[in-house]
Design a protein around this motif. Structure first.
Motif, PDB file in Angstrom:
ATOM      1  N   SER A  13     -15.589   0.653  -8.973  1.00  0.00           N
ATOM      2  CA  SER A  13     -15.540   2.091  -9.266  1.00  0.00           C
ATOM      3  C   SER A  13     -16.895   2.640  -9.683  1.00  0.00           C
ATOM      4  O   SER A  13     -17.166   3.833  -9.508  1.00  0.00           O
ATOM      5  CB  SER A  13     -14.516   2.360 -10.379  1.00  0.00           C
ATOM      6  OG  SER A  13     -14.951   1.816 -11.616  1.00  0.00           O
ATOM      7  N   LEU A  24      -1.639   4.112 -10.120  1.00  0.00           N
ATOM      8  CA  LEU A  24      -2.899   3.916  -9.412  1.00  0.00           C
ATOM      9  C   LEU A  24      -3.293   2.440  -9.528  1.00  0.00           C
ATOM     10  O   LEU A  24      -2.820   1.735 -10.429  1.00  0.00           O
ATOM     11  CB  LEU A  24      -3.993   4.807 -10.002  1.00  0.00           C
ATOM     12  CG  LEU A  24      -3.732   6.324  -9.963  1.00  0.00           C
ATOM     13  CD1 LEU A  24      -4.805   7.063 -10.748  1.00  0.00           C
ATOM     14  CD2 LEU A  24      -3.692   6.807  -8.523  1.00  0.00           C
ATOM     15  N   TYR A  68     -14.713   4.053  -3.351  1.00  0.00           N
ATOM     16  CA  TYR A  68     -13.753   3.324  -4.184  1.00  0.00           C
ATOM     17  C   TYR A  68     -12.328   3.461  -3.657  1.00  0.00           C
ATOM     18  O   TYR A  68     -11.599   2.473  -3.516  1.00  0.00           O
ATOM     19  CB  TYR A  68     -13.826   3.837  -5.630  1.00  0.00           C
ATOM     20  CG  TYR A  68     -12.738   3.273  -6.518  1.00  0.00           C
ATOM     21  CD1 TYR A  68     -12.835   1.989  -7.024  1.00  0.00           C
ATOM     22  CD2 TYR A  68     -11.611   4.035  -6.831  1.00  0.00           C
ATOM     23  CE1 TYR A  68     -11.833   1.459  -7.833  1.00  0.00           C
ATOM     24  CE2 TYR A  68     -10.611   3.518  -7.639  1.00  0.00           C
ATOM     25  CZ  TYR A  68     -10.726   2.226  -8.138  1.00  0.00           C
ATOM     26  OH  TYR A  68      -9.731   1.713  -8.925  1.00  0.00           O
ATOM     27  N   HIS A  69     -11.905   4.686  -3.350  1.00  0.00           N
ATOM     28  CA  HIS A  69     -10.516   4.911  -2.943  1.00  0.00           C
ATOM     29  C   HIS A  69     -10.217   4.343  -1.561  1.00  0.00           C
ATOM     30  O   HIS A  69      -9.044   4.122  -1.234  1.00  0.00           O
ATOM     31  CB  HIS A  69     -10.206   6.412  -2.966  1.00  0.00           C
ATOM     32  CG  HIS A  69     -10.217   6.982  -4.353  1.00  0.00           C
ATOM     33  ND1 HIS A  69      -9.247   6.693  -5.292  1.00  0.00           N
ATOM     34  CD2 HIS A  69     -11.096   7.816  -4.967  1.00  0.00           C
ATOM     35  CE1 HIS A  69      -9.518   7.332  -6.405  1.00  0.00           C
ATOM     36  NE2 HIS A  69     -10.638   8.022  -6.242  1.00  0.00           N
ATOM     37  N   SER A  70     -11.245   4.091  -0.769  1.00  0.00           N
ATOM     38  CA  SER A  70     -11.014   3.441   0.517  1.00  0.00           C
ATOM     39  C   SER A  70     -11.063   1.918   0.400  1.00  0.00           C
ATOM     40  O   SER A  70     -10.459   1.208   1.212  1.00  0.00           O
ATOM     41  CB  SER A  70     -12.061   3.907   1.542  1.00  0.00           C
ATOM     42  OG  SER A  70     -13.371   3.566   1.121  1.00  0.00           O
ATOM     43  N   THR A 126      -7.342   0.342  -2.345  1.00  0.00           N
ATOM     44  CA  THR A 126      -6.147   1.125  -2.033  1.00  0.00           C
ATOM     45  C   THR A 126      -4.944   0.543  -2.762  1.00  0.00           C
ATOM     46  O   THR A 126      -4.975  -0.600  -3.238  1.00  0.00           O
ATOM     47  CB  THR A 126      -5.883   1.126  -0.528  1.00  0.00           C
ATOM     48  OG1 THR A 126      -5.645  -0.226  -0.088  1.00  0.00           O
ATOM     49  CG2 THR A 126      -7.079   1.696   0.225  1.00  0.00           C
TER      50      THR A 126
END
Length: 316
Positions: A145, A71, A152-154, A157
């Motif tokens: 985060s 990640l 956050y995940h967009s 990346t």
């Protein structure tokens, strides 16, 4: 490095402008009167370097082994471990070469030694710059985060983090090559000093803001459950202590080295500054200690990494 003179320590070229400290590995009797000189044995460099080497190799192995750790956050931690690994390897390599040269086991020409010294200087400088960059990248990642949790995940990346990592490595190598090539220019040292201060301010602002948000969140939870203030206050005190340790270790380990560079710019011939220059090897030991502490702060606190490390050690 002339063969008749003592070999220089890392980034010895930075002191080439100083007549009093042209060679960083000065004997104790070259220290000025009244100066506090801390003698650092070469064995200490080797021991600390090997400890850092083992720690950071374990971190990299754990992150590579466990697919759940592939990640962006762990990618930055892995790259930080690689940077610290390069710092340790470079200093251990240089110390080993110095010992071989002093013992007469390694016989070579002055030109080859000078070229080897330049290569090691570039390697060490680039690993230091990248280490500072990844410390800042980890702070930015944690900030996003917390303050942009839903996005956050967009925002962060894997492809973006990989491009950022590649840019950091390329910039570190190029800038370090320029630093070592043009070490006689004051602007080079000023850029290094400004870079350190920028990373220090960035980390301090982001972590303080994150701590403030965490305290507000704890206060809101306490009020929601109709509790009194001791719980959030205790949480905030613990967070403040953790933040103080994190930033304190960063400043303690890196600050003396950049203080050295600042004094090279401000007072290269002053007797007091010359006393500080005598302890350059101590500043390097502190940087190696930072590469030992970084895995403890950023990697080994993760339960996932600890579990994977146990698996790696059992397999070994």
């Amino acid at each position: 490095i002339p063969m008749q003179e003592p070999p220089t320590r890392m980034l010895g070229s930075l002191n080439a402008t100083l007549s009093a400290t042209l060679l960083l590995r000065l004997p104790a009797n070259h220290t000025g009167p009244g100066c506090l000189h801390v003698s650092i044995p070469d064995g200490l460099f080797l021991v600390l370097g090997l400890v850092s080497l083992v720690e950071n190799v374990l971190v990299v192995a754990a992150i590579i082994k466990n697919r759940n750790l592939h990640l962006p956050m762990y990618c930055f931690i892995c790259c930080l471990a690689l940077s610290d690994l390069l710092v340790s390897c470079s200093i251990v390599l240089e110390t080993t070469i110095i010992l071989l040269l002093e013992a007469g086991t390694l016989v070579t020409t002055a030109t080859i030694v000078q070229q080897l010294d330049n290569v090691i200087d570039v390697l060490i400088c680039s690993s230091m710059v990248s280490s500072l960059c990844f410390l800042g990248a980890i702070a930015v990642d944690r900030y996003i985060s917390i303050f942009y949790t839903l996005r956050y995940h967009s925002i962060v990346t894997l492809s973006r983090s990989q491009r950022a990592i590649a840019a950091i490595w390329v910039a570190s190598v190029l800038s370090s090559t320029l630093f070592i090539t043009y070490y006689k220019h004051t602007a080079v040292l000023l850029c290094l000093i400004a870079f350190f201060l920028a990373m220090l301010v960035l980390m301090a602002v982001l972590y303080v803001h994150m701590l403030a948000r965490a305290c507000q969140h704890a206060q809101g939870i306490a009020q929601l459950h109709k509790r009194q203030h001791p719980i959030p206050q205790g949480f905030c005190l613990k967070g403040a202590a953790t933040l103080t340790i994190l930033l304190g270790i960063f400043f303690l380990c890196w600050g003396p080295f950049f203080l050295h560079l600042t004094l090279v710019v401000l007072c290269p011939q002053h007797p007091v500054c010359s006393c500080v220059f005598q302890n350059f090897n101590l500043f390097l030991v502190l940087i190696i200690c930072n590469s030992i502490v970084d895995p403890l702060i950023y990697a080994f606190r993760s339960p996932e990494i600890r579990t994977t490390l146990r698996e790696v050690l059992l397999c070994c």
